[in-house]
Design a protein around this motif. Sequence first.
Motif, mmCIF file in Angstrom:
data_model
loop_
_atom_site.group_PDB
_atom_site.id
_atom_site.type_symbol
_atom_site.label_atom_id
_atom_site.label_comp_id
_atom_site.label_asym_id
_atom_site.label_seq_id
_atom_site.Cartn_x
_atom_site.Cartn_y
_atom_site.Cartn_z
ATOM 1 N N ALA A 4 -5.652 10.164 -8.233
ATOM 2 C CA ALA A 4 -4.881 10.143 -9.144
ATOM 3 C C ALA A 4 -3.275 9.944 -8.908
ATOM 4 O O ALA A 4 -2.766 9.053 -9.543
ATOM 5 C CB ALA A 4 -5.088 11.637 -10.016
ATOM 6 N N LEU A 5 -2.869 10.532 -7.823
ATOM 7 C CA LEU A 5 -1.538 10.358 -7.495
ATOM 8 C C LEU A 5 -1.101 8.760 -7.066
ATOM 9 O O LEU A 5 -0.160 8.049 -7.383
ATOM 10 C CB LEU A 5 -1.041 11.220 -6.422
ATOM 11 N N MET A 6 -2.163 8.248 -6.306
ATOM 12 C CA MET A 6 -2.273 6.899 -5.979
ATOM 13 C C MET A 6 -2.172 5.883 -7.415
ATOM 14 O O MET A 6 -1.281 4.909 -7.338
ATOM 15 C CB MET A 6 -3.284 6.352 -5.044
ATOM 16 N N ARG A 95 -2.784 1.546 4.820
ATOM 17 C CA ARG A 95 -2.169 0.477 4.400
ATOM 18 C C ARG A 95 -1.133 0.566 3.147
ATOM 19 O O ARG A 95 -0.058 0.129 2.953
ATOM 20 C CB ARG A 95 -3.307 -0.560 3.984
ATOM 21 N N ALA A 96 -1.716 1.695 2.134
ATOM 22 C CA ALA A 96 -0.889 2.215 1.178
ATOM 23 C C ALA A 96 0.583 2.615 1.676
ATOM 24 O O ALA A 96 1.455 2.582 1.076
ATOM 25 C CB ALA A 96 -1.252 3.182 0.292
ATOM 26 N N GLY A 97 0.629 3.076 2.850
ATOM 27 C CA GLY A 97 1.863 3.541 3.171
ATOM 28 C C GLY A 97 2.121 4.951 2.963
ATOM 29 O O GLY A 97 1.235 5.659 2.254
ATOM 30 N N SER A 98 3.539 5.556 2.899
ATOM 31 C CA SER A 98 3.908 6.635 2.404
ATOM 32 C C SER A 98 4.461 6.627 0.986
ATOM 33 O O SER A 98 5.488 7.037 0.772
ATOM 34 C CB SER A 98 5.038 7.212 3.474
ATOM 35 N N TRP A 99 3.604 6.069 0.113
ATOM 36 C CA TRP A 99 3.730 6.006 -1.292
ATOM 37 C C TRP A 99 4.031 7.445 -2.051
ATOM 38 O O TRP A 99 4.640 7.423 -2.848
ATOM 39 C CB TRP A 99 2.581 5.432 -2.021
#
Length: 113
Positions: A4-6, A95-99
């Motif tokens: 959900a946060l992503m 791959r998404a990193g520290s979003w």
Amino acid sequence: MVLALMWRSRVRYTLKAAALAAGTLLTTPYLFMYDMMVLAIPIAFLVRIGLKTGFRAYELPALGAAVALIGCYMFTGIPTGLGATLVVSALILRRAGSWWRHEPAPKLVAAGA
């Protein structure tokens, strides 16, 4: 919660879609061979991103390990689907990193405002 946060973050849509497909497999403790077909979706998105922007040094061996775990299940019957799903999920998060630290969630705007 992480999914959900992503979805509320500014992560690329392809990573969001890959995370959603992998997240559906993490909701059940029992994964059978026919469930592993869903894992082809996030793997395809990761390969697409890798071909476009370049693979990181650990991504191809990790994808190979996920495929080996799926193949191991076919030949030995040992349930390794969870391990393959965790490997692919870790690749997506990496791959998404520290979003979760850099960008706040976008604010919702009312229609016509």
